[in-house]
Every structure is written in C-alpha cells, then in structure tokens.
Design a protein around this motif. Structure first.
Motif, PDB file in Angstrom:
ATOM      1  N   UNK A 100       0.873  -1.177   0.000  1.00  0.00           N
ATOM      2  CA  UNK A 100       0.000   0.000   0.000  1.00  0.00           C
ATOM      3  C   UNK A 100       0.905   1.219   0.000  1.00  0.00           C
ATOM      4  N   UNK A 101       0.745   2.046  -1.044  1.00  0.00           N
ATOM      5  CA  UNK A 101       1.617   3.210  -1.172  1.00  0.00           C
ATOM      6  C   UNK A 101       0.801   4.464  -1.430  1.00  0.00           C
ATOM      7  N   UNK A 102       1.210   5.550  -0.774  1.00  0.00           N
ATOM      8  CA  UNK A 102       0.659   6.864  -1.087  1.00  0.00           C
ATOM      9  C   UNK A 102       1.785   7.748  -1.605  1.00  0.00           C
ATOM     10  N   UNK A 103       1.467   8.982  -1.908  1.00  0.00           N
ATOM     11  CA  UNK A 103       2.455   9.913  -2.445  1.00  0.00           C
ATOM     12  C   UNK A 103       2.543  11.155  -1.572  1.00  0.00           C
ATOM     13  N   UNK A 104       2.450  10.940  -0.271  1.00  0.00           N
ATOM     14  CA  UNK A 104       2.546  12.043   0.672  1.00  0.00           C
ATOM     15  C   UNK A 104       3.961  12.245   1.175  1.00  0.00           C
ATOM     16  N   UNK A 147       8.320   1.566   5.107  1.00  0.00           N
ATOM     17  CA  UNK A 147       9.462   2.281   4.554  1.00  0.00           C
ATOM     18  C   UNK A 147       8.958   3.392   3.656  1.00  0.00           C
ATOM     19  N   UNK A 148       9.857   4.254   3.264  1.00  0.00           N
ATOM     20  CA  UNK A 148       9.533   5.359   2.373  1.00  0.00           C
ATOM     21  C   UNK A 148      10.078   5.070   0.985  1.00  0.00           C
ATOM     22  N   UNK A 149       9.279   5.426  -0.033  1.00  0.00           N
ATOM     23  CA  UNK A 149       9.694   5.216  -1.414  1.00  0.00           C
ATOM     24  C   UNK A 149      10.824   6.179  -1.767  1.00  0.00           C
ATOM     25  N   UNK A 150      11.742   5.771  -2.639  1.00  0.00           N
ATOM     26  CA  UNK A 150      12.841   6.664  -3.017  1.00  0.00           C
ATOM     27  C   UNK A 150      12.364   7.968  -3.655  1.00  0.00           C
ATOM     28  N   UNK A 151      11.245   7.911  -4.401  1.00  0.00           N
ATOM     29  CA  UNK A 151      10.742   9.117  -5.052  1.00  0.00           C
ATOM     30  C   UNK A 151       9.634   9.791  -4.257  1.00  0.00           C
ATOM     31  N   UNK A 152       9.505   9.451  -2.984  1.00  0.00           N
ATOM     32  CA  UNK A 152       8.531  10.112  -2.120  1.00  0.00           C
ATOM     33  C   UNK A 152       7.317   9.249  -1.870  1.00  0.00           C
ATOM     34  N   UNK A 153       6.757   9.388  -0.676  1.00  0.00           N
ATOM     35  CA  UNK A 153       5.578   8.623  -0.315  1.00  0.00           C
ATOM     36  C   UNK A 153       5.886   7.503   0.651  1.00  0.00           C
ATOM     37  N   UNK A 154       4.843   7.090   1.361  1.00  0.00           N
ATOM     38  CA  UNK A 154       4.982   6.010   2.342  1.00  0.00           C
ATOM     39  C   UNK A 154       4.569   4.693   1.717  1.00  0.00           C
ATOM     40  N   UNK A 155       5.269   3.605   2.119  1.00  0.00           N
ATOM     41  CA  UNK A 155       4.981   2.273   1.605  1.00  0.00           C
ATOM     42  C   UNK A 155       4.868   1.307   2.782  1.00  0.00           C
TER      43      UNK A 155
END
Length: 504
Positions: free
Chosen positions: A397-401, A446-454
């Motif tokens: 589950x990923x967002x872009x916040x 963890x946090x995505x390299x290009x931003x957002x929470x995963x």
C-alpha cells in the motif's frame, strides 16, 4: 707463588678467555622517514578478528602469558641453581688437581695426568691471568670437548690442570630440556583447565544475553533461571547475581505490563455498556446537525473502545487465529470497496512458471483488518494517488505524501504518540502490526525513493499452491492495473479509525 683465587671465573661471566659477542649496526641510520620527500605514507590499520574480543580468548591469552612468565621464572631459577652447583663441583675438582700439580712442581716430581706448564689448549685469557700472579678457573674446550681449566702462576709461567666437564654439561642440557618440556605441559594443562572454567562462565553469560534479547523482543516469560539463584544454599557468583537481577527485572516489568493491560481491557469493557446506551439515546434525538454530531462522536468513541479491547487482546496474546486458504486478489478488491476510498488496485504479472491465481493461508477477518487500516491510514495522512499492489503473496500500500516519520521506521508504530499540532499516532497502525504478527505475516514500513509512504505485507503461502479457497471469496468487480475501486461502507476489516501518521 701466589695462592690467591682472585681470578676464578664462572661460565657466562665476562672476562679473560670469553669472547664477547659484538653486535653492530647492519645498516645506516636515517632520519626516521622512508621514501622521498613529501607526505609520509598512511599506515594501514591492522584489523583484529572479532573473536579476539571475546572474554574466552582474553582469559586464555592472560592465562597463557602468566603461565609462560611463571615457567620462565622458575626455569631460570632452577637452571641458575643447578648450573652454579655443577660448575662449583667441577671447579673444586680442577682446583684439587691443580693443587696436586703445584705440589709435584714444587717438589720436582712428575706432574699428575691432565696438568702441566703452559699445556696446549690453555685459553689465552686464563694463561695471562696466571702469568700476572693470580689463580683462576674457566670452562673451555679441548679438542672439541668441554673441560674445566684451573691455572696458577709458576715462575712467570702458567701451571694448569684440566678436568672433564662433559658430564656436567650434559646434566645441565638434560635439565634444561626437562624444564622446557615440563613448562610446556604445565602451560597446556593450565590453559585447557582455565579455558574450560572460563567457557562455563561465558556460556552462562551468553545464556543471560539470549534471555535479555528475548525479553527485549517482547517475550516477558523468558527467564535465565540460574540454579544458583533458586537454591539459597549455593554460593552466588557475579554471573548468578546478574542473572537473578535480570529475572527480577523481567518479572517486575511483566507484572506492570499485565496490570496496564488489565486496566485497559477493564476500562474498555466498562465503557461498552454506557456507550451502547448513549448510542441508543442518540438515535432517538430529532433529526438535525446537532444529532449528527452526537452520533458521529458516539460512533468514534465506540470504535476507539473496540480498538482498545483489540489491543488488550493482542498484548495478552490470547487471540486465536482461524487459518484457511483464500484467493488474494478478490480479497484485496473487497477490502478496497469496503473502504469507500479512491484506491487503485494493481496486479503484478505473475511471470512464467507461477500460478495466475494467488492463494494465501491466512485469517480472513484479520487480514481485512490489516489492509483496511493501511488503506485508511494512507488516505488520511498521505496524498493521492493511493495504490495497492499485489505481487504474488506480497501486498503493498503506497501513497504519495510526505512519507513515514523517522521514528516510525526505526521503532515501529507507537500507540497514541503525539508530536504537536495534531500530528502523531493512534491505534490503527499498531493494530495492523499486531494482527499481521498474529496471522504470521510480515509487515514492514518504509519510504519510497521518489517520495511517499509504503507499507509492505508479506503473507504466508499455503503448502499446496492449488489448495482449497472458500467460495465466498469469489473475484469482485474491482478494476485492475491502475483502475480505481470505490464504494460506500465502513472501513475495511472492522471500520475503526486508523492510526494517524505524522505529516511532514
């Protein structure tokens, strides 16, 4: 003729007849800097193996060094005493023969065997000493054989006598070999016994460390249970004291946590009855904005109460898991529909050799609770688009916040942690983590390299990939590959509010 023993010599002492070893420099001395002018080369730091830091190795090294030092000291004392006694006996024999030779020389009789005036082989240093008017003895070689010389002045010449020193030399050599052999055996035996004793201590220390790690991981029932702490009649050493202190600390901590868990469960349980009555009374209020606000707050309080009860059950580890095999994609689509959010569901290509229908062995209600909380948390504290990806038994589950805060990535979800300005954690992520552990899934943040929470959930697969999947878990109508599934209804898997995530 002088009879003064001013020139007696012992083996190993400097003086006439002994050749001193000359030690000379074998190279020129420089300024201490090698190489051409410029910066000195950096020295490479020698890496010491990790095992050298262990207590067992340090104790073995200390015991070995002390044994070697003690063996060297005792060996030197025994060697010195035995050599002094042996040389003394040989000197007395040589002097006795020299006395007989002196009497024969003075009376004009024949010299006894092994004596004479300036005999061949007499060391030059000892001859010079005798010519100077003094008497002395010296261990030397005659035809490659060790002998003891004794010389005295005789009318400007040297009257000398010689006795065999081979047996005494062999006695000293045998003694030295016996000392070295005995020292090596004693060192080996001492090191073995010392290593065995130290290993017993370190084994208990390792056991205490393992129990401490288990307690740190949440197993509050773990105890060292050192027999020295349970039997008052046995003397306690330092390791037993540490083990007893750790057991006492774990028991005290367990009692405190159990008290807090019981308090939380009791409070939540006691709140259910008045909240049920309050909810019923709120339904009787006339329609209007005030009634909606009251019902909304009552619903929030009931959801929080249910969350507290669920947390208390998870903490007490009393939950029973009902495992079965389910198809993962329809289950995920149903959770997204029930959440009532704009969440994209993407199904990864299974690839060659992998089944097209992904099945997992899990507890349906608990998995829906985990995924529902993660989706709700992503929408509440992240930014769209929110994407739920299924890649085999892995759900992401990923967002872009702004992403998860650093303390959550390091220490995991923390219940009711506030950071000011309305930011912090509630219970949603804590419940998700607890339920994931209950069903044997691995939940990682963890946090995505290009931003957002995963948030990544790895589910256990069934032993048989073609195992049975319940019919009520049929595929839903949710869109795949970037499609958005929406719908009304409460939050997935229970509908309680998800734990907030710090923004920024």
């Amino acid at each position: 003729m002088s009879r003064r023993d001013a020139g007696d010599r012992e083996p190993g002492r400097s003086g006439p007849g002994r050749r001193d070893a000359v030690r000379g420099d074998t190279g020129t001395r420089g300024s201490g800097r090698s190489g051409t002018d410029g910066a000195a080369p950096r020295r490479r730091r020698v890496r010491v193996p990790a095992w050298t830091a262990t207590l067992t190795w340090k104790a073995a090294l200390f015991i070995t060094v002390m044994c070697c030092a003690l063996a060297a000291l005792l060996g030197a004392l025994v060697h010195t005493g035995m050599t002094r006694e042996t040389v003394g006996q040989s000197r007395e024999k040589a002097l006795a023969r020299l006395a007989d030779a002196t009497v024969a020389y003075q009376t004009g009789e024949a010299m006894p065997p092994g004596s004479g005036i300036d005999p061949p082989g007499l060391p030059a240093g000892l001859r010079a000493l005798a010519v100077s008017g003094e008497r002395g003895t010296l261990v030397g070689n005659l035809a490659g054989h060790p002998v003891m010389w004794a010389a005295a002045p005789a009318d400007g010449r040297a009257l000398a006598a010689v006795v065999d020193y081979g047996q005494s030399a062999r006695t000293i050599d045998n003694l030295d070999r016996a000392i070295i052999g005995s020292a090596l055996l004693a060192i080996a035996a001492t090191v073995l016994v010392g290593a065995f004793a130290v290993t017993r201590v370190t084994r208990r220390l390792h056991q205490t460390a393992r129990v401490a790690r288990r307690i740190g991981a949440g197993d509050l029932d773990a105890r060292v249970a050192d027999p020295r702490t349970t039997d008052p009649s046995r003397p306690q050493d330092e390791v037993a004291i540490v083990a007893g202190a750790l057991d006492t600390m774990a028991a005290t901590l367990q009692r405190k946590l159990q008290t807090e868990q019981r308090f939380t469960a009791d409070v939540a349980h006691e709140l259910r009855t008045p909240l049920t009555g309050l909810s019923t009374a709120a339904e009787l209020l006339p329609p209007g904005r005030p009634s909606e606000l009251v019902r909304d707050r009552v619903w929030a309080m009931r959801a929080l109460t249910e969350d507290l009860l669920e947390i208390s059950r998870l903490d007490a580890r009393t939950e029973r898991v009902d495992l079965a095999v389910y198809e993962l994609v329809p289950l995920v689509e149903r959770v997204v529909r029930a959440s009532g959010t704009e969440t994209a569901v993407r199904i990864a290509d299974p690839g060659p050799g992998r089944p097209a229908r992904v099945r997992v062995e899990t507890d349906l209600r608990r998995l829906e609770r985990v995924l529902g909380n993660l989706v709700a948390n992503a929408h509440k504290h992240g930014r769209p688009p929110v994407v739920l990806t299924v890649d085999g038994p892995v759900v992401t589950v990923r967002d872009h916040g702004p992403g998860f805060p650093e303390y959550l990535l390091t220490d995991g979800p923390q219940r009711f942690r506030t950071e000011g300005a309305g930011r912090g954690h509630g219970l949603g992520l804590t419940i998700a983590a607890g339920q994931a552990e209950a069903i044997g899934a691995e939940l990682a943040f963890r946090n995505a390299p290009d931003g957002g929470a995963m948030a990544r959930v790895v589910l256990p697969e069934p032993p048989d990939p073609n195992g049975y999947a319940p019919d009520d878990d049929a595929p839903g109508d949710g869109a795949r590959d970037g499609g958005t599934t929406g719908g009304g209804g409460t939050g997935g898997g229970g509908g309680s509010e998800s734990g907030p995530r710090e923004e920024g």
